[in-house]
Design a protein around this motif. Structure first.
Motif, PDB file in Angstrom:
ATOM      1  N   SER A 113       0.824  -1.199   0.000  1.00 21.94           N
ATOM      2  CA  SER A 113       0.000   0.000   0.000  1.00 21.94           C
ATOM      3  C   SER A 113       0.858   1.249   0.000  1.00 21.94           C
ATOM      4  O   SER A 113       0.462   2.268  -0.534  1.00 21.94           O
ATOM      5  CB  SER A 113      -0.969  -0.004   1.188  1.00 21.94           C
ATOM      6  OG  SER A 113      -0.238   0.109   2.390  1.00 21.94           O
ATOM      7  N   GLY A 114       2.053   1.229   0.564  1.00 22.49           N
ATOM      8  CA  GLY A 114       2.950   2.378   0.541  1.00 22.49           C
ATOM      9  C   GLY A 114       3.429   2.682  -0.856  1.00 22.49           C
ATOM     10  O   GLY A 114       3.554   3.821  -1.262  1.00 22.49           O
ATOM     11  N   VAL A 115       3.689   1.622  -1.659  1.00 23.09           N
ATOM     12  CA  VAL A 115       4.133   1.800  -3.033  1.00 23.09           C
ATOM     13  C   VAL A 115       3.009   2.402  -3.871  1.00 23.09           C
ATOM     14  O   VAL A 115       3.217   3.290  -4.685  1.00 23.09           O
ATOM     15  CB  VAL A 115       4.601   0.439  -3.631  1.00 23.09           C
ATOM     16  CG1 VAL A 115       4.892   0.584  -5.116  1.00 23.09           C
ATOM     17  CG2 VAL A 115       5.816  -0.064  -2.910  1.00 23.09           C
ATOM     18  N   ALA A 162       0.603   9.570  -5.536  1.00 21.91           N
ATOM     19  CA  ALA A 162       1.065  10.925  -5.210  1.00 21.91           C
ATOM     20  C   ALA A 162       1.885  11.505  -6.359  1.00 21.91           C
ATOM     21  O   ALA A 162       1.800  12.689  -6.681  1.00 21.91           O
ATOM     22  CB  ALA A 162       1.878  10.912  -3.919  1.00 21.91           C
ATOM     23  N   ARG A 163       2.712  10.629  -6.985  1.00 21.01           N
ATOM     24  CA  ARG A 163       3.522  11.071  -8.119  1.00 21.01           C
ATOM     25  C   ARG A 163       2.633  11.507  -9.286  1.00 21.01           C
ATOM     26  O   ARG A 163       2.873  12.527  -9.914  1.00 21.01           O
ATOM     27  CB  ARG A 163       4.433   9.922  -8.578  1.00 21.01           C
ATOM     28  CG  ARG A 163       5.867  10.252  -8.322  1.00 21.01           C
ATOM     29  CD  ARG A 163       6.777   9.211  -8.912  1.00 21.01           C
ATOM     30  NE  ARG A 163       7.445   8.596  -7.787  1.00 21.01           N
ATOM     31  CZ  ARG A 163       7.841   7.357  -7.689  1.00 21.01           C
ATOM     32  NH1 ARG A 163       7.645   6.526  -8.686  1.00 21.01           N
ATOM     33  NH2 ARG A 163       8.425   6.920  -6.624  1.00 21.01           N
ATOM     34  N   ARG A 164       1.610  10.722  -9.590  1.00 19.13           N
ATOM     35  CA  ARG A 164       0.683  11.060 -10.673  1.00 19.13           C
ATOM     36  C   ARG A 164      -0.059  12.356 -10.367  1.00 19.13           C
ATOM     37  O   ARG A 164      -0.233  13.199 -11.245  1.00 19.13           O
ATOM     38  CB  ARG A 164      -0.326   9.932 -10.874  1.00 19.13           C
ATOM     39  CG  ARG A 164       0.205   8.844 -11.729  1.00 19.13           C
ATOM     40  CD  ARG A 164      -0.919   7.936 -12.175  1.00 19.13           C
ATOM     41  NE  ARG A 164      -0.424   6.590 -12.070  1.00 19.13           N
ATOM     42  CZ  ARG A 164      -1.095   5.536 -11.706  1.00 19.13           C
ATOM     43  NH1 ARG A 164      -2.366   5.645 -11.390  1.00 19.13           N
ATOM     44  NH2 ARG A 164      -0.553   4.354 -11.654  1.00 19.13           N
ATOM     45  N   ASN A 179       0.532   4.270  -2.780  1.00 23.75           N
ATOM     46  CA  ASN A 179       0.328   5.669  -2.382  1.00 23.75           C
ATOM     47  C   ASN A 179       1.372   6.583  -3.009  1.00 23.75           C
ATOM     48  O   ASN A 179       1.071   7.696  -3.412  1.00 23.75           O
ATOM     49  CB  ASN A 179       0.363   5.797  -0.861  1.00 23.75           C
ATOM     50  CG  ASN A 179      -0.921   5.288  -0.233  1.00 23.75           C
ATOM     51  OD1 ASN A 179      -1.935   5.147  -0.906  1.00 23.75           O
ATOM     52  ND2 ASN A 179      -0.858   5.000   1.055  1.00 23.75           N
ATOM     53  N   LYS A 180       2.623   6.093  -3.070  1.00 23.12           N
ATOM     54  CA  LYS A 180       3.694   6.902  -3.680  1.00 23.12           C
ATOM     55  C   LYS A 180       3.423   7.115  -5.169  1.00 23.12           C
ATOM     56  O   LYS A 180       3.627   8.189  -5.698  1.00 23.12           O
ATOM     57  CB  LYS A 180       5.053   6.222  -3.489  1.00 23.12           C
ATOM     58  CG  LYS A 180       5.589   6.332  -2.090  1.00 23.12           C
ATOM     59  CD  LYS A 180       6.941   5.703  -1.999  1.00 23.12           C
ATOM     60  CE  LYS A 180       7.469   5.762  -0.591  1.00 23.12           C
ATOM     61  NZ  LYS A 180       8.784   5.138  -0.463  1.00 23.12           N
ATOM     62  N   GLU A 181       2.991   6.063  -5.846  1.00 30.06           N
ATOM     63  CA  GLU A 181       2.680   6.151  -7.279  1.00 30.06           C
ATOM     64  C   GLU A 181       1.527   7.129  -7.520  1.00 30.06           C
ATOM     65  O   GLU A 181       1.569   7.942  -8.438  1.00 30.06           O
ATOM     66  CB  GLU A 181       2.328   4.768  -7.827  1.00 30.06           C
ATOM     67  CG  GLU A 181       2.153   4.720  -9.325  1.00 30.06           C
ATOM     68  CD  GLU A 181       3.418   5.053 -10.105  1.00 30.06           C
ATOM     69  OE1 GLU A 181       3.269   5.635 -11.181  1.00 30.06           O
ATOM     70  OE2 GLU A 181       4.528   4.753  -9.629  1.00 30.06           O
TER      71      GLU A 181
END
Length: 176
Positions: free
Chosen positions: A2-4, A10-12, A6-8
């Motif tokens: 789930s952290g990965v 956030a990046r988008r 969320n990072k993806e």
């Protein structure tokens, strides 16, 4: 995992906001400079109305960056942009604009233009106005191919009824 995700996400989101910001900035700059660009082409979009105590009407035009006198005016009450042309015998109107104004085509004839000979039609304009100056019954020509679809050559069939004085980058037109 789930952290990965969320990072993806956030990046988008960040990338989308950055693109949106650039689009907004470009749009605002376009709006800001559009007026300046229009004034460079037509510095006479708002013509000052001058009528002296004897009733003489006067219009003072500024040259644009290209050295031409371009001004906003009206044909039969319809707003147009004029390019003053003392070398044109008549007021010359693009066919697209003539159709939009509702001008009737008269007899066909051949016009000699800078780009060669072209078939044209005679017409008469009820009223041509440039600032406080108005002339009725102005002879004109409708040309199928002319500059742009919205720029009218303001020729001698209008200008010959005025006094023209050119001085220091400005042109004064007087109607007595």
């Amino acid at each position: 995992m789930s952290g990965v995700g969320n990072k993806e996400g956030a990046r988008r989101l960040g990338k989308g906001m950055m693109i949106g910001g650039w689009v907004l900035l470009i749009g605002l700059l376009t709006l800001l400079f559009q007026d300046q660009l229009e004034r460079a082409v037509n510095p006479n979009s708002d013509i000052e109305v001058i009528v002296d105590e004897q009733g003489v009407r006067e219009v003072v035009l500024e040259r644009n960056r290209a050295g031409h006198y371009v001004a906003s005016g009206r044909i039969n009450g319809v707003p147009v942009v004029f390019l003053l042309d003392t070398g044109a015998t008549d007021v010359a109107i693009p066919q697209v604009l003539a159709d939009r104004i509702g001008l009737k085509r008269g007899p066909a004839f051949t016009s000699r233009t800078a780009n060669g000979n072209v078939m044209s039609w005679r017409t008469v304009l009820d009223r041509v106005s440039l600032g406080s100056i108005s002339v009725e019954g102005v002879r004109a020509s409708i040309l199928p191919t002319l500059l742009g679809d919205d720029e009218v050559l303001l020729g001698m069939s209008f200008l010959k009824k005025l006094e023209l004085v050119q001085r220091d980058g400005s042109l004064t037109l007087r109607q007595y």
